[in-house]
Every structure is written in C-alpha cells, then in structure tokens.
Motif scaffolding. Structure first.
Motif, PDB file in Angstrom:
ATOM      1  N   LEU A  47     -15.610  64.065 109.081  1.00 29.62           N
ATOM      2  CA  LEU A  47     -16.074  63.774 110.423  1.00 29.62           C
ATOM      3  C   LEU A  47     -15.201  62.674 111.015  1.00 29.62           C
ATOM      4  CD1 LEU A  47     -19.953  63.665 109.824  1.00 29.62           C
ATOM      5  CD2 LEU A  47     -18.706  65.440 111.079  1.00 29.62           C
ATOM      6  N   ILE A  48     -15.318  62.505 112.309  1.00 29.00           N
ATOM      7  CA  ILE A  48     -14.572  61.456 113.007  1.00 29.00           C
ATOM      8  C   ILE A  48     -15.553  60.392 113.473  1.00 29.00           C
ATOM      9  CG2 ILE A  48     -13.162  60.911 115.027  1.00 29.00           C
ATOM     10  CD1 ILE A  48     -12.122  63.818 114.891  1.00 29.00           C
ATOM     11  N   LEU A  49     -15.275  59.140 113.120  1.00 29.89           N
ATOM     12  CA  LEU A  49     -16.028  58.015 113.668  1.00 29.89           C
ATOM     13  C   LEU A  49     -15.205  57.428 114.812  1.00 29.89           C
ATOM     14  CD1 LEU A  49     -17.436  56.103 110.559  1.00 29.89           C
ATOM     15  CD2 LEU A  49     -18.375  58.067 111.778  1.00 29.89           C
ATOM     16  N   GLU A  50     -15.856  57.224 115.938  1.00 27.27           N
ATOM     17  CA  GLU A  50     -15.166  56.683 117.110  1.00 27.27           C
ATOM     18  C   GLU A  50     -15.805  55.363 117.499  1.00 27.27           C
ATOM     19  OE1 GLU A  50     -13.280  58.797 120.832  1.00 27.27           O
ATOM     20  OE2 GLU A  50     -15.439  58.584 121.120  1.00 27.27           O
ATOM     21  N   PHE A  51     -15.011  54.308 117.497  1.00 27.41           N
ATOM     22  CA  PHE A  51     -15.486  52.962 117.796  1.00 27.41           C
ATOM     23  C   PHE A  51     -14.934  52.517 119.137  1.00 27.41           C
ATOM     24  CE2 PHE A  51     -15.227  53.437 113.249  1.00 27.41           C
ATOM     25  CZ  PHE A  51     -16.379  52.855 112.771  1.00 27.41           C
ATOM     26  N   GLY A  52     -15.824  52.024 119.997  1.00 29.10           N
ATOM     27  CA  GLY A  52     -15.396  51.376 121.222  1.00 29.10           C
ATOM     28  C   GLY A  52     -15.531  49.878 121.044  1.00 29.10           C
ATOM     29  N   ALA A  53     -16.084  49.214 122.034  1.00 24.61           N
ATOM     30  CA  ALA A  53     -16.379  47.786 121.901  1.00 24.61           C
ATOM     31  C   ALA A  53     -17.553  47.605 120.937  1.00 24.61           C
ATOM     32  CB  ALA A  53     -16.730  47.210 123.270  1.00 24.61           C
ATOM     33  N   PRO A  54     -17.685  46.393 120.335  1.00 25.48           N
ATOM     34  CA  PRO A  54     -18.813  46.162 119.418  1.00 25.48           C
ATOM     35  C   PRO A  54     -20.183  46.367 120.049  1.00 25.48           C
ATOM     36  CG  PRO A  54     -17.150  44.452 119.167  1.00 25.48           C
ATOM     37  CD  PRO A  54     -16.752  45.264 120.370  1.00 25.48           C
ATOM     38  N   THR A  55     -20.242  46.359 121.395  1.00 27.29           N
ATOM     39  CA  THR A  55     -21.524  46.563 122.072  1.00 27.29           C
ATOM     40  C   THR A  55     -21.681  47.984 122.599  1.00 27.29           C
ATOM     41  OG1 THR A  55     -20.525  45.730 124.120  1.00 27.29           O
ATOM     42  CG2 THR A  55     -21.716  44.142 122.739  1.00 27.29           C
ATOM     43  N   ALA A  56     -20.685  48.844 122.381  1.00 22.67           N
ATOM     44  CA  ALA A  56     -20.748  50.225 122.860  1.00 22.67           C
ATOM     45  C   ALA A  56     -21.236  51.143 121.744  1.00 22.67           C
ATOM     46  CB  ALA A  56     -19.377  50.681 123.347  1.00 22.67           C
ATOM     47  N   PRO A  57     -21.862  52.270 122.085  1.00 23.74           N
ATOM     48  CA  PRO A  57     -22.324  53.189 121.041  1.00 23.74           C
ATOM     49  C   PRO A  57     -21.163  53.672 120.173  1.00 23.74           C
ATOM     50  CG  PRO A  57     -23.288  53.761 123.162  1.00 23.74           C
ATOM     51  CD  PRO A  57     -22.248  52.725 123.436  1.00 23.74           C
ATOM     52  N   MET A  58     -21.470  53.876 118.892  1.00 25.26           N
ATOM     53  CA  MET A  58     -20.499  54.466 117.975  1.00 25.26           C
ATOM     54  C   MET A  58     -20.755  55.967 117.919  1.00 25.26           C
ATOM     55  SD  MET A  58     -19.873  53.757 113.914  1.00 25.26           S
ATOM     56  CE  MET A  58     -21.205  54.833 113.379  1.00 25.26           C
ATOM     57  N   ALA A  59     -19.696  56.758 118.019  1.00 26.99           N
ATOM     58  CA  ALA A  59     -19.823  58.214 118.023  1.00 26.99           C
ATOM     59  C   ALA A  59     -19.450  58.779 116.655  1.00 26.99           C
ATOM     60  CB  ALA A  59     -18.947  58.825 119.103  1.00 26.99           C
ATOM     61  N   ILE A  60     -20.204  59.783 116.215  1.00 23.16           N
ATOM     62  CA  ILE A  60     -19.897  60.544 115.008  1.00 23.16           C
ATOM     63  C   ILE A  60     -19.607  61.968 115.465  1.00 23.16           C
ATOM     64  CG2 ILE A  60     -20.737  61.366 112.779  1.00 23.16           C
ATOM     65  CD1 ILE A  60     -22.505  58.457 114.332  1.00 23.16           C
ATOM     66  N   ARG A  61     -18.348  62.388 115.369  1.00 19.86           N
ATOM     67  CA  ARG A  61     -17.923  63.659 115.941  1.00 19.86           C
ATOM     68  C   ARG A  61     -17.414  64.605 114.857  1.00 19.86           C
ATOM     69  NH1 ARG A  61     -17.612  62.916 121.423  1.00 19.86           N
ATOM     70  NH2 ARG A  61     -17.326  60.783 122.178  1.00 19.86           N
ATOM     71  N   ARG A  62     -17.529  65.901 115.138  1.00 19.58           N
ATOM     72  CA  ARG A  62     -16.940  66.910 114.272  1.00 19.58           C
ATOM     73  C   ARG A  62     -15.458  67.073 114.605  1.00 19.58           C
ATOM     74  NH1 ARG A  62     -21.587  71.682 114.063  1.00 19.58           N
ATOM     75  NH2 ARG A  62     -23.179  70.418 113.025  1.00 19.58           N
ATOM     76  N   THR A  63     -14.738  67.615 113.655  1.00 19.18           N
ATOM     77  CA  THR A  63     -13.311  67.823 113.866  1.00 19.18           C
ATOM     78  C   THR A  63     -13.017  69.114 114.609  1.00 19.18           C
ATOM     79  OG1 THR A  63     -13.141  68.907 111.701  1.00 19.18           O
ATOM     80  CG2 THR A  63     -12.726  66.529 111.778  1.00 19.18           C
ATOM     81  N   ASP A  64     -13.987  70.052 114.641  1.00 16.19           N
ATOM     82  CA  ASP A  64     -13.735  71.373 115.213  1.00 16.19           C
ATOM     83  C   ASP A  64     -14.240  71.525 116.636  1.00 16.19           C
ATOM     84  OD1 ASP A  64     -16.337  71.122 114.353  1.00 16.19           O
ATOM     85  OD2 ASP A  64     -16.553  73.222 113.779  1.00 16.19           O
ATOM     86  N   THR A  65     -14.982  70.551 117.161  1.00 22.72           N
ATOM     87  CA  THR A  65     -15.519  70.660 118.507  1.00 22.72           C
ATOM     88  C   THR A  65     -15.815  69.283 119.059  1.00 22.72           C
ATOM     89  OG1 THR A  65     -17.338  71.517 119.858  1.00 22.72           O
ATOM     90  CG2 THR A  65     -17.858  70.940 117.592  1.00 22.72           C
ATOM     91  N   GLU A  66     -15.678  69.138 120.376  1.00 29.46           N
ATOM     92  CA  GLU A  66     -16.023  67.889 121.048  1.00 29.46           C
ATOM     93  C   GLU A  66     -17.452  67.932 121.590  1.00 29.46           C
ATOM     94  OE1 GLU A  66     -14.225  64.906 121.825  1.00 29.46           O
ATOM     95  OE2 GLU A  66     -12.967  65.588 120.182  1.00 29.46           O
ATOM     96  N   ASP A  67     -18.101  69.085 121.487  1.00 27.35           N
ATOM     97  CA  ASP A  67     -19.401  69.282 122.125  1.00 27.35           C
ATOM     98  C   ASP A  67     -20.589  69.052 121.209  1.00 27.35           C
ATOM     99  OD1 ASP A  67     -18.294  69.928 124.601  1.00 27.35           O
ATOM    100  OD2 ASP A  67     -18.031  72.030 124.040  1.00 27.35           O
ATOM    101  N   THR A  68     -20.348  68.744 119.944  1.00 26.40           N
ATOM    102  CA  THR A  68     -21.427  68.449 119.009  1.00 26.40           C
ATOM    103  C   THR A  68     -21.136  67.093 118.385  1.00 26.40           C
ATOM    104  OG1 THR A  68     -21.864  70.789 118.549  1.00 26.40           O
ATOM    105  CG2 THR A  68     -22.621  69.183 116.913  1.00 26.40           C
ATOM    106  N   PHE A  69     -22.023  66.128 118.622  1.00 24.76           N
ATOM    107  CA  PHE A  69     -21.770  64.763 118.170  1.00 24.76           C
ATOM    108  C   PHE A  69     -23.068  63.973 118.167  1.00 24.76           C
ATOM    109  CE2 PHE A  69     -21.149  65.105 122.719  1.00 24.76           C
ATOM    110  CZ  PHE A  69     -21.886  64.052 123.219  1.00 24.76           C
TER     111      PHE A  69
END
Length: 360
Positions: A328-350
């Motif tokens: 899976l892909i972990l996406e980090f923004g600022a420390p106060t922004a939500p952290m996203a957990i994304r699939r590698t095969d689609t941007e629409d399921t996270f």
C-alpha cells in the motif's frame, strides 16, 4: 523514582507533553541524569501530574496551572480556590459567547436549503459485480461511526452516478472511500446511507460471486443476488459531502510492505493521548515518519521529529487490513493534515486518518 515513560503511564500525560511541561517550568523532574539526560520524577509528582492533566483538559492556561501547582504543594488552598473560580467564570463567559455564535449559525442553517442528495422519487437500479461490491464494503465498513449522537454517520453511503458507485464511511476521525464500476439506469445521481446492520446483511449476500442489483425507491433500498435479497430503510439523514473532505494537497508518498509494516506497528512503541470523547480511555498512538531512504519508521519515545505524524494505532491497523493488499501507499502531508492509505492499483479506493497532536 519514576522514569518519564512510567510517569506518562501513571499520569495519563504523554511523554512529549511531560517534556513540554518540563521546558515550560510547569512540572520539572525531580532529577535529570547529567550523562544521558533522562528525566526522573519523585512519587509525590504523580498526583501533581494527574492534577495538571485534569486542569489542561479543563482548558486552564499554563500560567494559572503553574500557580495552582505551587499553591497545591504549599497547601495554599485560598490561592488555588481563587484560580479555579476565576477560570470557571472564564469558561462560563466563553460558553455564553459560544452559545450566541451557535445560535447565529443555526439561524443561518435554518435559512439555507442546500441538501447534498437530490430528492429520491424515481426507482433507480444499478448492477455491479458481487465480488467488486463486496470488496468495496470491506474497504470502508471499519470506518462507520457507532456514536448514537451522530446518526447520520451510522452507516455506509452509497453514491451512485452514471456507471460508478462510491461507498463511503466516516466517524470523524477516519474516513474510507471505495469505488466500483457498474451499469444502471440513466437517472440523476442517487445518494443513500445504508445503516451499518443492513450494510452487513448486504455484504453477506455477496459471497457467491456473480452480479448484484442495487435498487432504490424513495427511502427504501434493496440488494438482490439471484433469489436472495437484503432490504430495508435508508437512514433519514443527509451524509456530509465527502468530496470536499478528500481534497488534500499532494504529500510525500511511501510504498510499504503491509505484513512487515503491520508487525512493526503492532509491536512498536506507542504513546498515549487523551481522546476527545469525555470519559473515554486515552488512545494509543503510533508516531510515523518517512526516513531518508523512503521507508516509514515507527518512532520510539524520545524521537520528536516535527515532521512525524501521530495516528491512532488501532485505526491504522484497521485501515491496513481494509486495504487488502500486500503493498500500500502511505501519503503524508503536514503533521496536522490527514494521512492517506492508498492502493497501488487505483486512486479511487483509500482511507484517511486524522492525526493526533502530541504537544497537548
């Protein structure tokens, strides 16, 4: 003497909070090791730390807390009572001001009519693959709210438009979105919130493969697979506009090996933080940061990198399981922004996890 970790467990304050209060001169350790800098607290400081935690939860300013602790240790009850009474009056004034502002907001809300979902008058039918819909429900169900005071979040939103269906669930602290394609009537967009129990009944129908047909008529929803059906009433509440909530600026992405990362999170260090729900037990946090080689590390106590992100460990493990992938892909923004957990095969399921501040 207690170490800072033992003091955190005894008092309910996090390790980072104890360091902060030491630096602010509010709760100074009885001893600091001159060689390694380790902080040590005396047994009498446990009650002071617990008192400090209570006063902070009540929103008392640090300057007043410093005086309360000083008066507490010197048995100056008159000073302590005056400070408590002054802060209580401050809270009452603030509550009065907040009520006035909320009354204005409610009046504005009463005058605006902008429901997210269009009225459901015609029957809408949507056909989708059973395995795909099952996967979508599995990806979001963990995030549905169980808070009886927020009934509009107590289920799974099914958002059907054209040849697409989005399943969405949130409890305010986490959100999960899944997409699946299908085919249906050429009708306007339909959005229904399926109660969690009905969503579970629908999921149970999807074990045998094949296709499933979702139908919506007014406030009634049904899912059919062959000769079997799960049906019931939609929640009579509008779901929040999830599309606004998932518009996040691009962040740092890291590809993780899910089994290894799950093991690191499950067995790694945790910190404690007060939950926003009154009376709830402190939550256990995993503090994450992206290392220089692109890997994600679970930080140990004492690592206070300002770019690290703290999230509820249980929620993180749930999201990793719901991702249903070995990578899976972990996406980090600022420390106060939500952290996203994304699939590698689609941007629409996270999934999205709200971060938790460590300095309070």
């Amino acid at each position: 003497m207690r170490s800072i970790g033992e003091m955190a467990r005894s008092s309910g304050l996090s390790v980072s909070a104890l360091r902060f209060y030491d630096g602010a001169g509010v709760l100074v350790p009885a001893r600091v090791d001159p060689v390694n800098g380790y902080r040590w607290y005396g047994p009498e400081q446990v009650d002071e730390a617990r008192l400090l935690a209570r006063l902070r939860r009540a929103g008392m300013p640090l300057a007043d807390i410093r005086l309360v602790l000083a008066g507490w240790s010197s048995t100056d009850s008159e000073l302590v009572r005056r400070l408590l009474q002054t802060h209580l009056r401050r809270l009452e004034r603030g509550l009065s001001d907040a009520r006035m502002e909320f009354s204005t907001v409610r009046a504005l809300l009463d005058h605006r009519e902008n429901p997210m979902a269009p009225p459901r008058t015609a029957t809408i039918r949507f056909t989708v693959g059973a395995p795909e819909l099952a996967a979508a429900l599995d990806a979001v169900r963990f995030a549905a709210s169980t808070d009886p005071e927020l009934p509009m979040l107590g289920g799974v939103l099914l958002d059907v438009e054209g040849g697409s269906l989005h399943a969405v669930a949130t409890d305010r602290y986490r959100m999960a979105v899944a997409h699946v394609g299908g085919s249906g009537d050429a009708a306007p967009r339909a959005q229904i919130t399926v109660p969690s129990a009905l969503a579970d009944a629908m999921r149970a129908l999807l074990r045998d493969g094949g296709s499933a047909q979702l139908s919506v008529a007014g406030n009634h929803v049904a899912l059919e697979t062959g000769a079997r059906q799960a049906a019931g009433q939609c929640l009579d509440h509008d779901f929040p506009d999830y599309r606004r909530l998932v518009r996040l600026p691009a962040g740092t992405r890291a590809l993780i090996d899910v089994p290894a990362f799950r093991a690191a999170v499950a067995t790694g260090p945790v910190r404690t933080a007060e939950t926003p729900e009154p009376g709830a037990a402190p939550s256990r946090l995993s503090v994450l940061k992206v290392a220089g080689d692109g890997t994600v590390a679970v930080c140990a106590d004492g690592d206070d990198d300002p770019d690290s992100v703290a999230v509820n460990r249980e929620f993180l493990l749930d999201a990793l399981a719901a991702g249903a992938r070995d990578q899976l892909i972990l996406e980090f923004g600022a420390p106060t922004a939500p952290m996203a957990i994304r699939r590698t095969d689609t941007e629409d399921t996270f999934s999205l996890l709200m971060p938790v501040r460590l300095d309070t």
